[in-house]
Motif scaffolding. Structure first.
Motif, PDB file in Angstrom:
ATOM      1  N   SER A   1       0.851  -1.204   0.000  1.00  7.33           N
ATOM      2  CA  SER A   1       0.000   0.000   0.000  1.00  7.33           C
ATOM      3  C   SER A   1       0.879   1.243   0.000  1.00  7.33           C
ATOM      4  N   PRO A   2       1.600   1.475  -1.108  1.00  2.00           N
ATOM      5  CA  PRO A   2       2.564   2.588  -1.148  1.00  2.00           C
ATOM      6  C   PRO A   2       1.925   3.954  -0.881  1.00  2.00           C
ATOM      7  N   LYS A   3       0.666   4.121  -1.279  1.00  2.94           N
ATOM      8  CA  LYS A   3       0.011   5.410  -1.048  1.00  2.94           C
ATOM      9  C   LYS A   3      -0.192   5.642   0.451  1.00  2.94           C
ATOM     10  N   LEU A   4      -0.708   4.613   1.140  1.00  2.00           N
ATOM     11  CA  LEU A   4      -0.912   4.732   2.584  1.00  2.00           C
ATOM     12  C   LEU A   4       0.428   4.862   3.306  1.00  2.00           C
ATOM     13  N   TRP A   5       1.446   4.178   2.788  1.00  2.00           N
ATOM     14  CA  TRP A   5       2.787   4.265   3.362  1.00  2.00           C
ATOM     15  C   TRP A   5       3.306   5.693   3.327  1.00  2.00           C
ATOM     16  N   GLU A   6       3.117   6.337   2.195  1.00  2.00           N
ATOM     17  CA  GLU A   6       3.598   7.708   2.044  1.00  2.00           C
ATOM     18  C   GLU A   6       2.779   8.698   2.865  1.00  2.00           C
ATOM     19  N   GLU A   7       1.562   8.308   3.225  1.00  2.00           N
ATOM     20  CA  GLU A   7       0.724   9.200   4.035  1.00  2.00           C
ATOM     21  C   GLU A   7       1.116   9.181   5.514  1.00  2.00           C
ATOM     22  N   LEU A   8       1.863   8.170   5.928  1.00  2.00           N
ATOM     23  CA  LEU A   8       2.331   8.147   7.310  1.00  2.00           C
ATOM     24  C   LEU A   8       3.285   9.314   7.549  1.00  2.00           C
ATOM     25  N   ASP A   9       3.155   9.930   8.719  1.00  2.00           N
ATOM     26  CA  ASP A   9       4.086  11.002   9.067  1.00  2.00           C
ATOM     27  C   ASP A   9       5.497  10.426   9.093  1.00  2.00           C
ATOM     28  N   CYS A  10       6.411  11.086   8.396  1.00  2.00           N
ATOM     29  CA  CYS A  10       7.765  10.556   8.231  1.00  2.00           C
ATOM     30  C   CYS A  10       8.797  11.632   8.525  1.00  2.00           C
ATOM     31  N   TYR A  11       9.872  11.225   9.174  1.00  2.00           N
ATOM     32  CA  TYR A  11      10.991  12.137   9.420  1.00  2.00           C
ATOM     33  C   TYR A  11      12.275  11.422   9.046  1.00  2.00           C
ATOM     34  N   LYS A  12      13.085  12.061   8.203  1.00  2.00           N
ATOM     35  CA  LYS A  12      14.355  11.476   7.783  1.00  2.00           C
ATOM     36  C   LYS A  12      15.493  12.376   8.244  1.00  2.00           C
ATOM     37  N   GLU A  13      16.438  11.776   8.943  1.00  2.00           N
ATOM     38  CA  GLU A  13      17.603  12.531   9.385  1.00  2.00           C
ATOM     39  C   GLU A  13      18.617  12.645   8.259  1.00  2.00           C
ATOM     40  N   PRO A  14      19.404  13.717   8.257  1.00  2.00           N
ATOM     41  CA  PRO A  14      20.469  13.828   7.248  1.00  2.00           C
ATOM     42  C   PRO A  14      21.428  12.645   7.336  1.00  2.00           C
ATOM     43  N   HIS A  15      21.947  12.234   6.203  1.00  2.00           N
ATOM     44  CA  HIS A  15      22.904  11.126   6.177  1.00  2.00           C
ATOM     45  C   HIS A  15      24.125  11.453   7.039  1.00  2.00           C
ATOM     46  N   ILE A  16      24.618  10.432   7.713  1.00  2.00           N
ATOM     47  CA  ILE A  16      25.827  10.574   8.520  1.00  2.00           C
ATOM     48  C   ILE A  16      26.957   9.843   7.805  1.00  2.00           C
ATOM     49  N   LYS A  17      28.041  10.567   7.518  1.00  2.00           N
ATOM     50  CA  LYS A  17      29.188   9.953   6.853  1.00  2.00           C
ATOM     51  C   LYS A  17      30.354   9.927   7.820  1.00  2.00           C
ATOM     52  N   ASN A  18      30.941   8.744   8.001  1.00  2.00           N
ATOM     53  CA  ASN A  18      32.022   8.605   8.960  1.00  2.00           C
ATOM     54  C   ASN A  18      32.939   7.452   8.569  1.00  2.00           C
ATOM     55  N   HIS A  19      34.177   7.773   8.212  1.00  2.00           N
ATOM     56  CA  HIS A  19      35.200   6.765   7.876  1.00  2.00           C
ATOM     57  C   HIS A  19      34.685   5.754   6.846  1.00  2.00           C
ATOM     58  N   GLY A  20      34.090   6.276   5.782  1.00  2.00           N
ATOM     59  CA  GLY A  20      33.637   5.402   4.706  1.00  2.00           C
ATOM     60  C   GLY A  20      32.288   4.751   4.950  1.00  2.00           C
ATOM     61  N   ARG A  21      31.708   4.984   6.108  1.00  2.00           N
ATOM     62  CA  ARG A  21      30.401   4.429   6.425  1.00  2.00           C
ATOM     63  C   ARG A  21      29.342   5.515   6.274  1.00  2.00           C
ATOM     64  N   ILE A  22      28.254   5.179   5.643  1.00  2.00           N
ATOM     65  CA  ILE A  22      27.145   6.113   5.477  1.00  2.00           C
ATOM     66  C   ILE A  22      25.928   5.548   6.195  1.00  2.00           C
ATOM     67  N   GLU A  23      25.328   6.341   7.087  1.00  2.00           N
ATOM     68  CA  GLU A  23      24.136   5.912   7.817  1.00  2.00           C
ATOM     69  C   GLU A  23      22.966   6.823   7.473  1.00  2.00           C
ATOM     70  N   SER A  24      21.810   6.207   7.286  1.00  2.00           N
ATOM     71  CA  SER A  24      20.584   6.970   7.092  1.00  2.00           C
ATOM     72  C   SER A  24      19.531   6.443   8.059  1.00  2.00           C
ATOM     73  N   ARG A  25      18.734   7.351   8.615  1.00  2.00           N
ATOM     74  CA  ARG A  25      17.706   6.975   9.588  1.00  2.00           C
ATOM     75  C   ARG A  25      16.365   7.558   9.155  1.00  2.00           C
ATOM     76  N   GLU A  26      15.366   6.714   9.204  1.00  2.00           N
ATOM     77  CA  GLU A  26      14.020   7.112   8.815  1.00  2.00           C
ATOM     78  C   GLU A  26      13.043   6.692   9.903  1.00  2.00           C
ATOM     79  N   TYR A  27      12.131   7.600  10.254  1.00  2.00           N
ATOM     80  CA  TYR A  27      11.179   7.352  11.327  1.00  2.00           C
ATOM     81  C   TYR A  27       9.759   7.582  10.805  1.00  2.00           C
ATOM     82  N   ARG A  28       8.849   6.665  11.126  1.00  2.00           N
ATOM     83  CA  ARG A  28       7.446   6.812  10.760  1.00  2.00           C
ATOM     84  C   ARG A  28       6.572   6.471  11.958  1.00  2.00           C
ATOM     85  N   VAL A  29       5.441   7.136  12.042  1.00  2.00           N
ATOM     86  CA  VAL A  29       4.490   6.879  13.134  1.00  2.00           C
ATOM     87  C   VAL A  29       3.090   6.689  12.571  1.00  2.00           C
ATOM     88  N   MET A  30       2.308   5.861  13.256  1.00  2.00           N
ATOM     89  CA  MET A  30       0.885   5.703  12.928  1.00  2.00           C
ATOM     90  C   MET A  30       0.093   5.721  14.233  1.00  2.00           C
TER      91      MET A  30
END
Length: 382
Positions: free
Chosen positions: A216-245
């Motif tokens: 249900s991609p439409k309902l998925w996109e309707e969830l409140d979402c917060y994405k943190e900026p990517h973290i780059k450290n010694h060749g490692r890249i981290e991304s964090r995504e948060y959703r609530v219902m």
């Protein structure tokens, strides 16, 4: 000289016999705080060092009987009433943090490994701590007894501290009905992690979010979402995504009637990339009120401040895990003593930009800094 900070603790009853009681209780406590603050984890070496500076300390801290032996320190903290000591500590932290509305209190446990009582089956002493995340200070603790566990002791810790209008975060072991009930009863809010120790609920939340994202991609996109900026450290890249219902019907479908207080479910996804390799971790949390995805991100991320700040500093700088004191109430009293010192290092604006280690060195080499801290800085916050 004013001793406002210590006025609160002066109500403590001296547990020693009056006969031969040479050193006043508050002198012993002041010196134990100073000795702990400058890095000593055992009373033998602490007393030896303090005696080297006896004249300076006696005059500077207005002591009436000089420096006690290590046996005096040990006797006091072995016998001191931990409930009374804790009550005054909690009231002190209430005075210095008068407004906690909307704040986060993280609760987590920590072992004191060197204090293991080998004669009693090798049980490792374990202390639950409450940590005010934004201010970065300790506000309470509760020892886990020989015949109890974290699940039974967390509600007792909640009874000790003020959680009204605060968000209480606990890792998965705290995701229990009676802990939710206690937080609500005390006027707080909760954000509790959901793991496989609650397998049915965990699988339900996991299936819900995975199904929504896949089917249900439409309902998925309707969830409140917060994405943190990517973290780059010694060749490692981290991304964090948060959703609530917070749909009440969907929550009821997931959990039935088991958790009546749950009004919101959060999902946190962490993706790590190192070169061509990628790994993904997903966590779920239960909350008692709907929050934005950004607020949920702050709570989920903020909880680990207790591990990364409080517990790490206690072990690395105050060497808590090396403390062998385990007679009577010594383990718990000394854990609280270290938390007082930890709070001092966080509350002192004189040394705000320095590392904990450098602060401890400065207190060791300059008694005036310590005097100003306990007689001027801390009292001005109360």
């Amino acid at each position: 000289m004013e001793r406002s900070f210590f006025d609160r603790f002066s109500v403590l009853e001296d547990p020693r016999n009056e006969k031969g009681r040479i050193f006043p209780l508050m002198d012993v406590i002041i010196l134990a705080i100073y000795g702990t603050l400058i890095g000593f984890e055992d009373f033998t070496n602490m007393s030896y060092y303090l005696k080297k500076r006896e004249d300076e300390l006696t005059e500077g801290l207005e002591l009436s009987a000089g420096i006690p032996s290590h046996d005096v320190f040990s006797d006091v903290f072995r016998m001191l009433d931990i409930k009374a000591f804790m009550a005054q500590f909690v009231e002190w932290t209430k005075d210095i943090v008068k407004v906690k509305t909307g704040k986060q209190i993280a609760i987590d446990g920590k072992a004191v490994r060197a204090a293991t009582k080998k004669a009693e089956g090798g049980k490792i002493p374990y202390v639950l701590s409450a940590f005010l995340v934004g201010q970065g200070i300790s506000i309470g603790q509760k020892a886990v007894g020989d015949k109890t566990n974290e699940i039974t002791e967390i509600p007792k810790l909640l009874d000790l501290i003020d959680v009204k209008d605060c968000f209480v975060t606990v890792d998965a072991i705290g995701t229990q009905t009676k802990i939710m009930d206690k937080i609500i009863e005390r006027g707080g809010h909760f954000c509790l992690q959901l793991k496989s120790n609650q397998r049915t609920a965990f699988e339900s939340a996991k299936l819900y979010f995975e199904d929504l994202e896949t089917n249900s991609p439409k309902l998925w996109e309707e969830l409140d979402c917060y994405k943190e900026p990517h973290i780059k450290n010694h060749g490692r890249i981290e991304s964090r995504e948060y959703r609530v219902m917070s749909d009440p019907q969907d929550i009821k479908m997931m959990f039935g009637e088991k958790w009546k207080h749950v009004k919101c479910v959060g999902m946190a996804k962490l993706v790590r990339r190192i070169g061509n390799d990628e790994s993904c971790e997903t966590h779920y949390h239960l909350l008692d009120i709907p929050v934005s995805a950004e607020k949920y991100a702050s709570l989920a991320r903020g909880h680990w401040g207790i591990e990364n700040s409080l517990h790490w500093v206690l072990d690395i700088h105050f060497r808590e895990d090396s403390s062998t004191a385990n007679a009577d109430a010594a383990t718990e009293n000394l854990a609280l003593l270290r938390k007082i010192c930890f709070n001092f290092t966080k509350l002192d604006p004189q040394l705000a930009k320095k590392t904990t280690k450098k602060k401890m060195i400065d207190y060791m080499t300059d008694l005036e800094l310590f005097k100003h801290l306990i007689y001027d800085v801390i009292p001005s916050m109360e």
